[in-house]
Design an enzyme around this catalytic site. Structure first.
Site, mmCIF file in Angstrom:
data_model
loop_
_atom_site.group_PDB
_atom_site.id
_atom_site.type_symbol
_atom_site.label_atom_id
_atom_site.label_comp_id
_atom_site.label_asym_id
_atom_site.label_seq_id
_atom_site.Cartn_x
_atom_site.Cartn_y
_atom_site.Cartn_z
ATOM 1 N N ASP A 1 14.587 28.592 -24.352
ATOM 2 C CA ASP A 1 14.868 28.711 -25.607
ATOM 3 C C ASP A 1 15.354 27.600 -26.404
ATOM 4 O O ASP A 1 15.656 26.408 -25.767
ATOM 5 C CB ASP A 1 16.235 29.683 -25.605
ATOM 6 C CG ASP A 1 17.457 29.040 -24.966
ATOM 7 O OD1 ASP A 1 17.295 28.443 -23.685
ATOM 8 O OD2 ASP A 1 18.444 29.324 -25.537
ATOM 9 N N GLU B 1 20.129 29.619 -22.624
ATOM 10 C CA GLU B 1 21.066 28.302 -22.439
ATOM 11 C C GLU B 1 21.810 27.830 -23.699
ATOM 12 O O GLU B 1 22.893 27.431 -23.451
ATOM 13 C CB GLU B 1 20.182 27.273 -21.748
ATOM 14 C CG GLU B 1 20.968 26.057 -21.073
ATOM 15 C CD GLU B 1 21.403 25.083 -21.970
ATOM 16 O OE1 GLU B 1 22.319 24.326 -21.669
ATOM 17 O OE2 GLU B 1 20.975 24.842 -23.167
#
Length: 409
Positions: A81, A176
């Site tokens: 991400d 994350e």
């Protein structure tokens, strides 16, 4: 395929995570699973026969040992991400070949220029090939560069069986950037005894310390009456919230701290005269100071409640992660091993504290010691993010050396 070629493919995927998603949604954005599925297929094509993406968007794969070894199993972790701090959609990456040390025009139409006078670290990359954005989005090297480097290292090891290594476990995580990368990480399924996140900054960075972190949610409740009839009645929540913020230690804001200095950071404020919501982050390396900073916030709330009436200020604090140093110190040989891998590739390791958090911080507390190694990017989370192709290629060498040393520990 070279690491930068993989990377340029990955940044085409829009994988921004969402810190406002429902608490039970994982990943926080479905688009992350699109890249996750592609990564699982890529690992399968490379030869990691057990590669798959689970229901939460985590991609797992295992490279079997090609030698007899009873050494602990190595893990390599990165995240797919990108940060919500800047747009990650429609990333237009390009290569500045043999950077000459001057200004870089990112976007002629919008007159967006990256100048060494403002971004002084650019000069460290003179003569290298830089991947940059068009000035309207982040790049996504945090941490798609880490993904590309791990995959390229796995490909090299498979194509060069003369390099002996033990079992290597790979995991690519979602979310994350919103602090949830370890939320559904299956340590047992992963199968490693220890691991490294490939998620730090410039080449050579090695981190085994990070902030203790707490999220602070504050609600200021005022009393609103018509301003024309407000004398001795109106309690303006906006002004009380402003008073609270003004009482935070001015020198302990992010803009004035570095190295091992912690901070109070106001990240969001919204509301009106009747009610104001404030979101804050507190970060500190020292466990004792961390405790004192949290108590300071409670003292502020108690003071303002004493001035304006009980219930005016309510405060909730949620610990997010802790300093991994406590869990790494008993296994410092894994830090030393990373240092040796850097040296073997003629890279000087730069051991620094991580002024943030990584998946590894939480994983270390859950039983998987996990220092953080450089991915190579600079100025992450913003439109001036860039990465050197040479840094990526060197980091692939480091991961190969890290894997190779496993059979000789």
């Amino acid at each position: 395929m070279r690491a930068y070629e993989r990377f340029l493919q990955y940044v085409r995927y829009h994988t921004t995570s969402d810190d406002n998603a429902p608490a039970d949604k994982c990943p926080t954005t479905d688009r992350q699973k699109v890249l996750g599925a592609a990564l699982a297929e890529e690992l399968l094509s490379l030869g990691l026969a057990d590669a798959h993406m689970d229901e939460f968007g985590y991609v797992y794969g295992t490279l079997p040992a090609n030698c007899k070894t009873d050494q602990p199993v190595l893990g390599l972790i990165a995240h797919m991400d990108t940060s919500p701090a800047a747009s990650g959609e429609n990333v237009q990456a390009r290569i500045v070949e043999n950077y000459n040390g001057g200004d870089i025009l990112l976007n002629a139409e919008k007159k967006i220029v990256m100048r060494p006078t403002e971004f002084e670290s650019l000069l460290d990359y003179k003569g290298q090939d830089l991947i940059v954005t068009d000035g309207t989005t982040l790049l996504g090297a945090d941490d798609k560069a880490g993904v590309a480097e791990i995959f390229t290292a796995m490909e090299y090891l498979i194509e060069h069986p003369e390099i002996k290594h033990g079992k290597i476990c790979v995991c690519i995580t979602p979310d994350e950037e919103v602090g949830l990368g370890a939320e559904y990480f299956n340590i047992k399924e992963f199968g490693a005894a220890y691991a490294y996140t490939i998620d730090a900054g410039p080449l050579g960075e090695l981190e085994y310390e990070n902030f203790n972190a707490v999220k602070v949610d504050i609600v200021v409740t005022g009393v609103f009456v018509h301003p024309g009839m407000a004398k001795n009645k109106l309690k303006n929540a906006i002004l009380i919230a402003n008073e609270l913020i003004s009482m935070l230690p001015a020198a302990e804001a992010p803009a004035y701290t570095e190295d091992y200095e912690g901070y109070y950071h106001v990240s969001n404020i919204s509301g009106n005269e009747s009610s104001v919501k404030i979101t804050m982050n507190i970060r500190e390396f020292s466990a004792e100071k961390f405790k004192q900073m949290k108590q300071f916030m409670l003292n502020l709330a108690a003071y303002l409640n004493g001035v304006y009436g009980e219930g005016t200020v309510s405060i909730e604090m949620e610990d997010q992660f802790y300093n991994m140093k406590e869990k790494i110190l008993p296994v410092m040989h894994i830090v030393e091993r990373a240092e040796q891998a850097f040296h073997a590739c003629d890279v000087e390791p730069n051991i620094i504290p991580a002024r943030g958090g990584t998946d590894g911080a939480r994983l270390s507390y859950e039983g998987l010691p996990c220092p953080n190694l450089s991915a190579g990017e600079k100025y992450a989370h913003g439109v001036h993010e860039f990465i050197s192709i040479q840094s990526m290629e060197k980091m692939v060498e480091v991961l190969i050396a890290l894997s190779e040393k496993q059979s000789s520990m």
